[in-house]
Scaffold this active site. Structure first.
Site, PDB file in Angstrom:
ATOM      1  N   ARG A 244       0.853  -1.178   0.000  1.00  0.00           N
ATOM      2  CA  ARG A 244       0.000   0.000   0.000  1.00  0.00           C
ATOM      3  C   ARG A 244       0.893   1.233   0.000  1.00  0.00           C
ATOM      4  NH1 ARG A 244      -4.164  -0.535   4.873  1.00  0.00           N
ATOM      5  NH2 ARG A 244      -4.808   1.489   4.043  1.00  0.00           N
ATOM      6  N   HIS A 245       0.322   2.359  -0.367  1.00  0.00           N
ATOM      7  CA  HIS A 245       1.038   3.628  -0.257  1.00  0.00           C
ATOM      8  C   HIS A 245       1.416   3.859   1.199  1.00  0.00           C
ATOM      9  CE1 HIS A 245      -2.654   5.081   1.603  1.00  0.00           C
ATOM     10  NE2 HIS A 245      -3.304   4.505   0.576  1.00  0.00           N
ATOM     11  N   GLY A 246       2.354   4.750   1.434  1.00  0.00           N
ATOM     12  CA  GLY A 246       2.679   5.119   2.803  1.00  0.00           C
ATOM     13  C   GLY A 246       1.471   5.748   3.486  1.00  0.00           C
ATOM     14  N   ASN A 251      -5.474   8.621   6.190  1.00  0.00           N
ATOM     15  CA  ASN A 251      -5.347   7.451   7.063  1.00  0.00           C
ATOM     16  C   ASN A 251      -5.258   7.891   8.528  1.00  0.00           C
ATOM     17  OD1 ASN A 251      -3.147   5.823   4.705  1.00  0.00           O
ATOM     18  ND2 ASN A 251      -5.337   5.508   4.971  1.00  0.00           N
ATOM     19  N   ARG A 295      -0.821   9.739  -3.564  1.00  0.00           N
ATOM     20  CA  ARG A 295      -0.165   9.046  -2.448  1.00  0.00           C
ATOM     21  C   ARG A 295       0.611   7.822  -2.908  1.00  0.00           C
ATOM     22  NH1 ARG A 295      -5.727   8.678  -1.944  1.00  0.00           N
ATOM     23  NH2 ARG A 295      -6.731   6.654  -1.549  1.00  0.00           N
ATOM     24  N   GLU A 315      -8.021   3.509  -6.001  1.00  0.00           N
ATOM     25  CA  GLU A 315      -8.781   2.961  -4.883  1.00  0.00           C
ATOM     26  C   GLU A 315     -10.266   2.938  -5.189  1.00  0.00           C
ATOM     27  OE1 GLU A 315      -9.119   0.978  -2.749  1.00  0.00           O
ATOM     28  OE2 GLU A 315      -8.503   1.706  -0.762  1.00  0.00           O
ATOM     29  N   TYR A 326     -15.738   6.807   9.230  1.00  0.00           N
ATOM     30  CA  TYR A 326     -16.804   5.840   9.475  1.00  0.00           C
ATOM     31  C   TYR A 326     -17.843   6.420  10.439  1.00  0.00           C
ATOM     32  CZ  TYR A 326     -14.253   2.108   7.082  1.00  0.00           C
ATOM     33  OH  TYR A 326     -13.620   1.340   6.142  1.00  0.00           O
ATOM     34  N   HIS A 380      -3.682   0.427  -3.149  1.00  0.00           N
ATOM     35  CA  HIS A 380      -4.582   0.829  -2.077  1.00  0.00           C
ATOM     36  C   HIS A 380      -5.188  -0.404  -1.433  1.00  0.00           C
ATOM     37  CE1 HIS A 380      -4.453   4.976  -3.695  1.00  0.00           C
ATOM     38  NE2 HIS A 380      -4.375   4.351  -4.855  1.00  0.00           N
ATOM     39  N   VAL A 383      -8.057  -2.429  -3.373  1.00  0.00           N
ATOM     40  CA  VAL A 383      -7.521  -2.958  -4.633  1.00  0.00           C
ATOM     41  C   VAL A 383      -6.531  -4.086  -4.365  1.00  0.00           C
ATOM     42  CG1 VAL A 383      -6.088  -2.393  -6.632  1.00  0.00           C
ATOM     43  CG2 VAL A 383      -7.911  -0.841  -5.933  1.00  0.00           C
ATOM     44  N   TYR A 417       1.866 -24.316  -8.984  1.00  0.00           N
ATOM     45  CA  TYR A 417       0.724 -23.483  -9.336  1.00  0.00           C
ATOM     46  C   TYR A 417       0.285 -22.617  -8.156  1.00  0.00           C
ATOM     47  CZ  TYR A 417      -1.565 -27.518  -7.130  1.00  0.00           C
ATOM     48  OH  TYR A 417      -1.918 -28.518  -6.263  1.00  0.00           O
TER      49      TYR A 417
END
Length: 473
Positions: A244-246, A251, A295, A315, A326, A380, A383, A417
């Site tokens: 993920r991005h920093g 965040n 980002r 994202e 949230y 992200h 993703v 596999y």
């Protein structure tokens, strides 16, 4: 030209067979039967195809004939059981194939889409019986024959069998190589290549693991999609890195979506990430894929490697909830918040996206990524959950709850596999953005019940965020 009785009989026989094939619905479940000698990549193809089909919503399962054979043998003895004149071995192999097909049929009868029978099916008689039996049950059947003449590929396949097959766990390397060589000789004496002029079956021939793909009498939506996948399939040893991005300013504040910049700790992660991959550049140079959001670009900026911004890696679009916490979502849209908790995979934000939408736009990215080696994907949370879920063959409903922490490199390395996963945690503090599903998902729940699993976050950006890290590089 005079039409003889034998010609008339053959005409009506062929016409009857054609009518029987037409009676099988285009929407009927499909059995895929692998054909070919050992070490030709059948199992790898079966499991890669299964992963691809499951990702696309076709409930698919592989039925490995070798696993059934091992249930009848306490311990693998030697190659002798594969001789055509070995009565006990032949009986066990026939019984194992019968049980595998029985379970595959049961899987289809239970309402699933595709069953893959991973066996050798090397004789025309075996294929004829299987074709007639499956068709008579009202199911569709497609044979996929794996042929490999590329010596480098063969050697790699043989090495994988020696390393990963349960048959050779108790043997020395020399014993295993000799046994496998003799086993191949037994099969080669019995093998009859599929012949379109003789066999009345639908089949695809895959040469050298996708180098050349040919099809005969392939029809149907599922079969056409499979043919397309096989035509673009390549198999090679892979190492893929995901991160993920920093940590971003959003965040830190517990906000979702948006196009926020990195926090000071996120900038430190970008430096650490660059140092990690730049130190490997002489040994294994990488390519870097990012999203179009700043980002991810800021996170990858210091890596000395070619970079590619891919829109499909952006994202999940939270629609009207972009930029909200949230807590704010629960306050403004409590019903939407509850609906999302009830089915996070399929829930679509108003004017936004769902996880299913992400999976759809990721299809070409995943197809391209399977042909790459040493790629670093800077993405992200949602993703990367979908991408990792694909390679790790996770159940779809598990994707939205996979833990993909910040400031962590996820290294996937292929073996056979499957993929081995290694988590490389960088020593830089960050917030935790992982939220598990609450037990109470009712639209009538209280705000406290709705927010019980929301991760902690700051209300404002702290001025001492640089000092919030206990660890220094």
């Amino acid at each position: 030209m005079r039409c003889t009785d034998s010609h008339v009989e053959m005409y009506f026989l062929n016409n009857t067979l054609s009518m029987r094939r037409r009676r099988v619905s285009q929407f009927a479940p499909l059995l895929i039967a692998l054909v070919g000698l050992p070490a030709r990549g059948k199992s790898q193809l079966a499991h890669r195809l299964s992963r691809h089909l499951n990702w696309n919503g076709e409930s698919t399962k592989v039925f490995d004939c070798s696993e059934y054979r091992r249930r009848h043998m306490a311990l693998y003895g030697s190659h002798d059981i594969f001789r055509a004149d070995h009565q006990q071995g032949s009986a066990i192999r026939r019984q194992s194939a019968h049980e595998a097909v029985q379970d595959a049929v049961l899987w289809l009868k239970e309402g699933n889409s595709v069953a893959i029978f991973d066996g050798t099916n090397i004789t025309r008689e075996q294929r004829r019986e299987l074709n007639e039996g499956i068709t008579d049950m009202g199911f569709r059947i497609l044979f996929i024959e794996c042929v490999c003449e590329d010596q480098q590929l063969l050697e790699r396949n043989i090495i994988e069998i020696l390393h990963y097959s349960a048959d050779y766990k108790t043997m020395s390397e020399e014993e295993a190589i000799d046994d496998l060589r003799k086993k191949l000789e037994h099969y080669m004496r019995q093998y009859e290549l599929i012949d379109a002029a003789i066999e009345n079956i639908s089949f695809v021939r895959v040469e050298n693991m996708g180098e050349t793909v040919t099809a005969h009498r392939v029809s149907g939506q599922k079969e056409s999609g499979i043919l397309g996948y096989l035509s673009g399939m390549r198999t090679m040893p892979q190492t893929i890195y995901f991160t993920r991005h920093g940590e971003s300013e959003y965040n830190v504040l517990g906000r979702i979506g948006g196009d926020a910049a990195l926090s000071p700790r996120g900038e430190r992660y970008a430096l650490a990430l660059a140092e990690h991959f730049n130190s490997l550049a002489d040994v294994e140079p990488v390519a870097v894929w990012t999203s179009e959001l700043r980002r991810t670009k800021q996170t990858a900026a210091g890596i000395h490697a070619p970079k590619r911004a891919v829109r499909a890696l952006n994202e999940l679009d939270a629609g009207i909830c972009e930029g909200l916490t949230y807590e704010e979502m629960q306050e403004r849209f409590p019903q939407e918040f509850a609906w999302r908790d009830q089915d996070k995979l399929r829930y679509r934000y108003p004017w936004g996206e769902s996880y299913i939408d992400i999976m759809t736009r990721l299809r070409p990215v995943l197809a391209a990524l399977q042909e790459e080696h040493n790629v670093v994907v800077v993405g992200h949370q949602a993703v990367l959950r979908c991408m990792l879920g694909y390679f790790l063959d996770a159940k779809l409903d598990e994707l939205p709850y996979m833990n993909v922490p910040l400031h962590t490199i996820v290294k996937l390395t292929s073996y056979g596999y499957k993929y081995n996963i290694e988590m490389i945690k960088m020593p830089i503090d960050c917030v935790d953005t992982h939220r598990v599903q609450p037990k109470n998902c009712s639209i009538n729940r209280t705000p406290d019940e709705a927010l019980v699993t929301v991760p902690s976050h700051y209300d404002t950006l702290p001025s001492n965020l640089w000092q919030a890290s206990d660890t220094q590089l």
